[in-house]
Design a protein around this motif. Structure first.
Motif, short mmCIF file in Angstrom:
data_model
loop_
_atom_site.label_atom_id
_atom_site.label_comp_id
_atom_site.label_asym_id
_atom_site.label_seq_id
_atom_site.Cartn_x
_atom_site.Cartn_y
_atom_site.Cartn_z
N LEU A 43 0.83 -1.21 0.00
CA LEU A 43 0.00 0.00 0.00
C LEU A 43 0.86 1.26 0.00
N LEU A 44 1.93 1.23 0.76
CA LEU A 44 2.75 2.44 0.97
C LEU A 44 3.63 2.77 -0.23
N ASP A 45 4.14 1.74 -0.90
CA ASP A 45 5.05 1.96 -2.02
C ASP A 45 4.36 2.67 -3.18
N GLY A 46 5.13 3.47 -3.89
CA GLY A 46 4.64 4.07 -5.12
C GLY A 46 4.61 5.58 -5.10
N ASN A 47 3.97 6.15 -6.11
CA ASN A 47 3.93 7.60 -6.29
C ASN A 47 2.61 8.15 -5.76
#
Length: 200
Positions: free
Chosen positions: A50-54
Protein backbone atom coordinates in the motif's frame (compact mmCIF):
# COMPACT_ATOMS: atom_id res chain seq x y z
CA UNK A 1 -21.60 12.09 4.70
CA UNK A 2 -18.67 10.43 6.46
CA UNK A 3 -15.25 9.00 5.80
CA UNK A 4 -13.23 9.55 2.66
CA UNK A 5 -16.07 11.12 0.70
CA UNK A 6 -16.52 13.81 3.35
CA UNK A 7 -12.81 14.62 3.41
CA UNK A 8 -12.49 14.71 -0.37
CA UNK A 9 -15.51 17.03 -0.59
CA UNK A 10 -14.05 19.31 2.10
CA UNK A 11 -10.73 19.73 0.29
CA UNK A 12 -12.21 20.00 -3.21
CA UNK A 13 -11.44 23.33 -4.85
CA UNK A 14 -8.98 24.40 -2.14
CA UNK A 15 -5.88 24.04 -4.36
CA UNK A 16 -3.89 21.92 -1.87
CA UNK A 17 -4.84 24.39 0.88
CA UNK A 18 -3.80 27.61 -0.85
CA UNK A 19 -7.43 28.77 -1.12
CA UNK A 20 -8.61 27.39 2.23
CA UNK A 21 -10.05 29.88 4.71
CA UNK A 22 -9.75 29.40 8.46
CA UNK A 23 -13.30 27.99 8.47
CA UNK A 24 -12.33 25.60 5.67
CA UNK A 25 -9.25 24.47 7.57
CA UNK A 26 -11.27 23.71 10.68
CA UNK A 27 -13.79 21.67 8.70
CA UNK A 28 -11.03 19.80 6.88
CA UNK A 29 -9.21 19.09 10.15
CA UNK A 30 -12.40 17.65 11.65
CA UNK A 31 -12.90 15.42 8.59
CA UNK A 32 -9.28 14.26 8.80
CA UNK A 33 -9.59 13.35 12.49
CA UNK A 34 -12.78 11.38 11.84
CA UNK A 35 -11.07 9.42 9.08
CA UNK A 36 -7.93 8.81 11.15
CA UNK A 37 -10.11 7.22 13.82
CA UNK A 38 -11.16 4.65 11.21
CA UNK A 39 -7.67 3.89 9.89
CA UNK A 40 -7.78 0.40 8.30
CA UNK A 41 -3.97 0.02 8.44
CA UNK A 42 -2.71 0.53 12.01
CA UNK A 43 0.81 -0.65 11.08
CA UNK A 44 1.40 1.11 7.75
CA UNK A 45 5.15 0.46 7.62
CA UNK A 46 4.36 -3.23 7.34
CA UNK A 47 1.89 -2.65 4.49
CA UNK A 48 4.56 -2.04 1.86
CA UNK A 49 2.23 -2.93 -1.03
CA UNK A 50 0.00 0.00 0.00
CA UNK A 51 2.75 2.44 0.97
CA UNK A 52 5.05 1.96 -2.02
CA UNK A 53 4.64 4.07 -5.12
CA UNK A 54 3.93 7.60 -6.29
CA UNK A 55 1.55 9.81 -4.29
CA UNK A 56 0.10 13.19 -5.29
CA UNK A 57 -0.62 15.84 -2.67
CA UNK A 58 -4.28 16.82 -2.32
CA UNK A 59 -4.09 19.05 0.76
CA UNK A 60 -1.58 20.31 3.29
CA UNK A 61 -1.25 22.88 6.04
CA UNK A 62 2.49 23.25 5.33
CA UNK A 63 3.14 26.92 4.61
CA UNK A 64 6.65 26.01 3.45
CA UNK A 65 5.06 24.24 0.47
CA UNK A 66 2.13 26.57 -0.09
CA UNK A 67 4.36 29.69 -0.08
CA UNK A 68 5.88 28.52 -3.37
CA UNK A 69 2.67 29.75 -4.99
CA UNK A 70 3.46 33.30 -3.83
CA UNK A 71 6.60 33.61 -5.95
CA UNK A 72 6.23 36.36 -8.58
CA UNK A 73 5.17 35.02 -12.00
CA UNK A 74 5.04 31.42 -10.77
CA UNK A 75 2.30 29.05 -9.64
CA UNK A 76 2.60 25.87 -7.62
CA UNK A 77 1.85 22.88 -9.82
CA UNK A 78 1.46 19.28 -8.73
CA UNK A 79 3.37 17.98 -5.72
CA UNK A 80 4.41 14.34 -5.64
CA UNK A 81 5.95 12.07 -3.03
CA UNK A 82 7.44 8.81 -4.20
CA UNK A 83 7.95 6.17 -1.49
CA UNK A 84 10.27 3.21 -1.95
CA UNK A 85 10.23 1.03 1.15
CA UNK A 86 12.77 -1.54 -0.14
CA UNK A 87 15.51 1.08 0.03
CA UNK A 88 13.85 3.33 2.66
CA UNK A 89 13.80 6.31 0.29
CA UNK A 90 11.40 9.21 -0.16
CA UNK A 91 11.46 11.66 -3.07
CA UNK A 92 9.47 14.90 -2.92
CA UNK A 93 8.91 16.77 -6.18
CA UNK A 94 7.04 20.07 -6.55
CA UNK A 95 6.34 21.21 -10.10
CA UNK A 96 6.24 24.97 -10.71
CA UNK A 97 4.44 26.55 -13.66
CA UNK A 98 4.08 30.12 -14.85
CA UNK A 99 6.07 31.92 -17.50
CA UNK A 100 6.39 29.79 -20.69
CA UNK A 101 9.76 28.01 -20.93
CA UNK A 102 10.48 28.84 -17.29
CA UNK A 103 8.55 25.94 -15.74
CA UNK A 104 10.53 24.75 -12.78
CA UNK A 105 10.70 22.14 -10.07
CA UNK A 106 11.93 21.66 -6.52
CA UNK A 107 12.96 18.18 -5.43
CA UNK A 108 14.22 16.76 -2.13
CA UNK A 109 15.50 13.22 -1.67
CA UNK A 110 15.52 11.65 1.79
CA UNK A 111 15.92 8.35 3.60
CA UNK A 112 13.72 7.13 6.41
CA UNK A 113 13.98 4.72 9.30
CA UNK A 114 11.49 3.52 11.92
CA UNK A 115 11.04 5.89 14.84
CA UNK A 116 13.06 4.72 17.89
CA UNK A 117 10.03 4.72 20.19
CA UNK A 118 8.78 1.13 19.88
CA UNK A 119 5.15 2.12 20.43
CA UNK A 120 5.35 4.39 17.34
CA UNK A 121 7.80 2.43 15.18
CA UNK A 122 5.13 0.86 12.95
CA UNK A 123 3.60 4.16 11.88
CA UNK A 124 6.19 6.89 12.43
CA UNK A 125 9.52 7.30 10.63
CA UNK A 126 12.54 9.52 11.12
CA UNK A 127 13.30 11.39 7.90
CA UNK A 128 16.87 12.34 6.99
CA UNK A 129 17.07 14.74 4.05
CA UNK A 130 20.02 14.04 1.75
CA UNK A 131 19.80 15.97 -1.52
CA UNK A 132 18.01 18.99 -2.91
CA UNK A 133 17.61 19.82 -6.60
CA UNK A 134 15.87 22.86 -8.07
CA UNK A 135 15.87 24.37 -11.51
CA UNK A 136 14.11 24.60 -14.86
CA UNK A 137 12.27 21.54 -16.15
CA UNK A 138 13.52 21.97 -19.72
CA UNK A 139 17.18 22.05 -18.64
CA UNK A 140 16.94 18.64 -16.98
CA UNK A 141 14.55 17.18 -19.58
CA UNK A 142 11.90 16.71 -16.91
CA UNK A 143 9.13 14.42 -18.22
CA UNK A 144 7.49 12.84 -15.16
CA UNK A 145 8.23 12.20 -11.47
CA UNK A 146 9.09 8.56 -12.19
CA UNK A 147 11.52 9.36 -14.99
CA UNK A 148 13.17 12.09 -12.93
CA UNK A 149 13.63 9.75 -9.96
CA UNK A 150 15.30 7.21 -12.24
CA UNK A 151 17.78 9.93 -13.22
CA UNK A 152 18.43 10.76 -9.56
CA UNK A 153 19.01 7.08 -8.75
CA UNK A 154 21.51 6.80 -11.59
CA UNK A 155 23.66 9.40 -9.82
CA UNK A 156 23.20 12.00 -12.53
CA UNK A 157 24.25 15.56 -11.78
CA UNK A 158 21.80 18.07 -13.20
CA UNK A 159 22.03 21.46 -14.89
CA UNK A 160 20.33 22.93 -11.86
CA UNK A 161 21.02 23.87 -8.27
CA UNK A 162 21.95 20.41 -7.02
CA UNK A 163 23.49 20.00 -3.59
CA UNK A 164 23.71 17.52 -0.73
CA UNK A 165 21.95 18.26 2.55
CA UNK A 166 24.30 17.61 5.42
CA UNK A 167 23.13 19.92 8.19
CA UNK A 168 21.99 18.05 11.25
CA UNK A 169 18.88 20.14 11.60
CA UNK A 170 17.61 18.93 8.23
CA UNK A 171 15.77 16.04 9.84
CA UNK A 172 12.26 15.39 10.97
CA UNK A 173 9.65 12.72 11.41
CA UNK A 174 6.46 11.75 9.64
CA UNK A 175 3.63 9.71 11.12
CA UNK A 176 1.22 7.88 8.84
CA UNK A 177 -2.17 8.21 10.49
CA UNK A 178 -4.32 6.75 7.72
CA UNK A 179 -3.52 4.42 4.82
CA UNK A 180 -5.63 2.48 2.36
CA UNK A 181 -5.28 1.49 -1.30
CA UNK A 182 -5.51 5.05 -2.63
CA UNK A 183 -5.42 7.56 0.24
CA UNK A 184 -2.76 8.42 2.79
CA UNK A 185 -2.75 10.94 5.62
CA UNK A 186 0.43 11.93 7.42
CA UNK A 187 1.41 14.32 10.19
CA UNK A 188 4.85 15.87 10.49
CA UNK A 189 7.04 16.98 13.37
CA UNK A 190 6.16 20.66 12.73
CA UNK A 191 2.45 19.98 13.20
CA UNK A 192 1.54 19.94 9.52
CA UNK A 193 -0.89 17.50 7.96
CA UNK A 194 -0.63 15.99 4.47
CA UNK A 195 -3.38 14.27 2.48
CA UNK A 196 -2.24 12.35 -0.60
CA UNK A 197 -3.79 10.15 -3.25
CA UNK A 198 -1.98 7.32 -5.00
CA UNK A 199 -1.10 7.88 -8.64
CA UNK A 200 -2.20 4.86 -10.68
Amino acid sequence: MFGKAALLEAIAGKNRGILATETDRQAIQAAIVRLEERNPTPEPLQATELLDGNWRLLYTTSQELLRIDLLPLFKLGQIYQYVRTATAQIYNIAEISGVPYLEGFVSVAARFEPFPDESLSQRRVKVNFERSILGLQRLVNYQSPEAFIEQIDSGKKFTAIDFPITQREQKGWLEITYLDEDLRIGRGNEGNVFVLTKVK
